[in-house]
Motif scaffolding. Structure first.
Motif, PDB file in Angstrom:
ATOM      1  N   TYR A  32       0.827  -1.189  -0.023  1.00 58.88           N
ATOM      2  CA  TYR A  32      -0.066   0.130  -0.018  1.00 58.88           C
ATOM      3  C   TYR A  32       1.036   1.171  -0.020  1.00 58.88           C
ATOM      4  O   TYR A  32       0.683   2.315  -0.707  1.00 58.88           O
ATOM      5  CB  TYR A  32      -0.846  -0.174   1.232  1.00 58.88           C
ATOM      6  CG  TYR A  32      -1.525   1.390   1.769  1.00 58.88           C
ATOM      7  CD1 TYR A  32      -2.546   1.782   0.989  1.00 58.88           C
ATOM      8  CD2 TYR A  32      -1.190   1.923   2.842  1.00 58.88           C
ATOM      9  CE1 TYR A  32      -3.108   2.972   1.468  1.00 58.88           C
ATOM     10  CE2 TYR A  32      -1.836   3.201   3.266  1.00 58.88           C
ATOM     11  CZ  TYR A  32      -2.955   3.525   2.529  1.00 58.88           C
ATOM     12  OH  TYR A  32      -3.353   4.711   3.026  1.00 58.88           O
ATOM     13  N   LEU A  33       1.823   1.291   0.832  1.00 55.34           N
ATOM     14  CA  LEU A  33       2.767   2.299   0.779  1.00 55.34           C
ATOM     15  C   LEU A  33       3.382   2.623  -0.534  1.00 55.34           C
ATOM     16  O   LEU A  33       3.582   3.699  -0.961  1.00 55.34           O
ATOM     17  CB  LEU A  33       3.764   2.302   1.847  1.00 55.34           C
ATOM     18  CG  LEU A  33       3.316   2.129   3.507  1.00 55.34           C
ATOM     19  CD1 LEU A  33       4.706   1.927   4.349  1.00 55.34           C
ATOM     20  CD2 LEU A  33       2.777   3.492   3.799  1.00 55.34           C
ATOM     21  N   LEU A  34       4.039   1.580  -1.089  1.00 51.88           N
ATOM     22  CA  LEU A  34       4.786   1.833  -2.314  1.00 51.88           C
ATOM     23  C   LEU A  34       3.843   2.226  -3.334  1.00 51.88           C
ATOM     24  O   LEU A  34       4.237   2.858  -4.269  1.00 51.88           O
ATOM     25  CB  LEU A  34       5.232   0.418  -2.753  1.00 51.88           C
ATOM     26  CG  LEU A  34       6.273  -0.013  -1.747  1.00 51.88           C
ATOM     27  CD1 LEU A  34       6.957  -1.552  -2.076  1.00 51.88           C
ATOM     28  CD2 LEU A  34       7.732   0.859  -1.695  1.00 51.88           C
ATOM     29  N   GLU A  35       2.530   1.757  -3.385  1.00 53.01           N
ATOM     30  CA  GLU A  35       1.447   2.235  -4.359  1.00 53.01           C
ATOM     31  C   GLU A  35       1.191   3.557  -4.295  1.00 53.01           C
ATOM     32  O   GLU A  35       1.290   4.367  -5.390  1.00 53.01           O
ATOM     33  CB  GLU A  35       0.257   1.420  -3.935  1.00 53.01           C
ATOM     34  CG  GLU A  35      -0.714   1.220  -5.131  1.00 53.01           C
ATOM     35  CD  GLU A  35      -1.738   0.312  -4.745  1.00 53.01           C
ATOM     36  OE1 GLU A  35      -2.895   0.767  -4.441  1.00 53.01           O
ATOM     37  OE2 GLU A  35      -1.510  -0.979  -4.583  1.00 53.01           O
ATOM     38  N   LEU A  36       0.992   4.107  -2.997  1.00 51.14           N
ATOM     39  CA  LEU A  36       0.853   5.742  -2.977  1.00 51.14           C
ATOM     40  C   LEU A  36       2.174   6.254  -3.533  1.00 51.14           C
ATOM     41  O   LEU A  36       2.110   7.573  -4.144  1.00 51.14           O
ATOM     42  CB  LEU A  36       0.823   5.976  -1.253  1.00 51.14           C
ATOM     43  CG  LEU A  36      -0.230   5.347  -0.727  1.00 51.14           C
ATOM     44  CD1 LEU A  36      -0.372   5.733   0.841  1.00 51.14           C
ATOM     45  CD2 LEU A  36      -1.575   6.030  -1.352  1.00 51.14           C
ATOM     46  N   ARG A  37       3.482   5.925  -3.227  1.00 55.57           N
ATOM     47  CA  ARG A  37       4.639   6.547  -3.781  1.00 55.57           C
ATOM     48  C   ARG A  37       4.635   6.550  -5.265  1.00 55.57           C
ATOM     49  O   ARG A  37       4.748   7.457  -5.889  1.00 55.57           O
ATOM     50  CB  ARG A  37       5.856   5.510  -3.326  1.00 55.57           C
ATOM     51  CG  ARG A  37       7.111   6.214  -3.771  1.00 55.57           C
ATOM     52  CD  ARG A  37       7.277   7.521  -3.467  1.00 55.57           C
ATOM     53  NE  ARG A  37       8.483   8.355  -4.075  1.00 55.57           N
ATOM     54  CZ  ARG A  37       8.770   9.417  -3.939  1.00 55.57           C
ATOM     55  NH1 ARG A  37       7.859  10.420  -3.674  1.00 55.57           N
ATOM     56  NH2 ARG A  37       9.820  10.116  -4.407  1.00 55.57           N
ATOM     57  N   GLU A  38       4.188   5.231  -5.903  1.00 52.55           N
ATOM     58  CA  GLU A  38       4.242   5.341  -7.351  1.00 52.55           C
ATOM     59  C   GLU A  38       2.986   6.106  -7.665  1.00 52.55           C
ATOM     60  O   GLU A  38       2.875   6.613  -9.133  1.00 52.55           O
ATOM     61  CB  GLU A  38       3.807   3.836  -7.660  1.00 52.55           C
ATOM     62  CG  GLU A  38       4.905   2.730  -7.526  1.00 52.55           C
ATOM     63  CD  GLU A  38       4.617   1.362  -7.892  1.00 52.55           C
ATOM     64  OE1 GLU A  38       3.593   1.199  -8.633  1.00 52.55           O
ATOM     65  OE2 GLU A  38       5.472   0.544  -7.600  1.00 52.55           O
ATOM     66  N   GLN A  39       1.992   6.593  -7.055  1.00 53.77           N
ATOM     67  CA  GLN A  39       1.088   7.605  -7.466  1.00 53.77           C
ATOM     68  C   GLN A  39       1.550   8.849  -7.232  1.00 53.77           C
ATOM     69  O   GLN A  39       1.005   9.919  -7.553  1.00 53.77           O
ATOM     70  CB  GLN A  39       0.067   7.545  -6.500  1.00 53.77           C
ATOM     71  CG  GLN A  39      -0.886   6.258  -6.845  1.00 53.77           C
ATOM     72  CD  GLN A  39      -2.116   6.106  -5.945  1.00 53.77           C
ATOM     73  OE1 GLN A  39      -2.346   6.830  -5.041  1.00 53.77           O
ATOM     74  NE2 GLN A  39      -2.569   4.963  -5.872  1.00 53.77           N
TER      75      GLN A  39
END
Ligand SMILES: [Zn+2]
Length: 150
Positions: free
Chosen positions: A81-88
């Motif tokens: 989830y954290l990595l996904e937010l970063r990718e956004q």
């Protein structure tokens, strides 16, 4: 220490007094998962907190492992989830804001930043190994992932 050891429950004191049961501040501590996120006291929480606690349980504690929620899946899913937010495209401060809004959790932006830096370095290492192994397809995939985190 893993980043999930540095994720905390927001309004901790308030939730403890609503539940009338103490639990640790760390969101991924065993007792927090048991008492706050899987406990029977949910109905005692105010509506706004209840919604977020339920969302967290649905999104991260929904696996069928026998050891659930102590199987490691919640931590793995939260890291994703954290990595996904970063990718956004979100920076550490924005990541903390979003986790507060979504799940009533917080972390120190500096810890989130170190975690993201570590993730990029880990991917760099994987990429190098894949290149050494002649696995260009893997190396390329990892590089793309890494670029999305930068
Ligand atoms: Zn599991």
């Amino acid at each position: 220490m893993a980043i999930t050891d540095k994720i905390y429950v927001k309004n901790h004191q308030q939730l403890v007094s609503q539940l009338e049961t103490s639990f640790p501040k760390g969101a991924f501590k065993g007792a927090t998962l048991d008492i706050l996120f899987q406990g029977e006291g949910l109905a005692k929480l105010d509506d706004a907190s209840q919604d977020r606690v339920l969302d967290f349980a649905e999104d991260f504690l929904d696996c069928d492992c026998q050891a659930n929620p102590h199987c490691g899946c919640p931590e793995r899913k939260f890291v994703a989830y954290l990595l996904e937010l970063r990718e956004q495209g979100l920076g550490p401060d924005a990541v903390v804001d979003v986790m507060s809004d979504d799940y009533l959790l917080y972390a120190y932006p500096g810890d989130v930043l170190s975690f993201l830096d570590d993730s990029v370095r880990t991917l760099e290492a994987v990429e190098t190994l894949a290149e050494v192994d002649g696995r260009d397809d893997v190396a390329e995939e990892v590089q793309q992932r890494r670029n999305r985190l930068m």
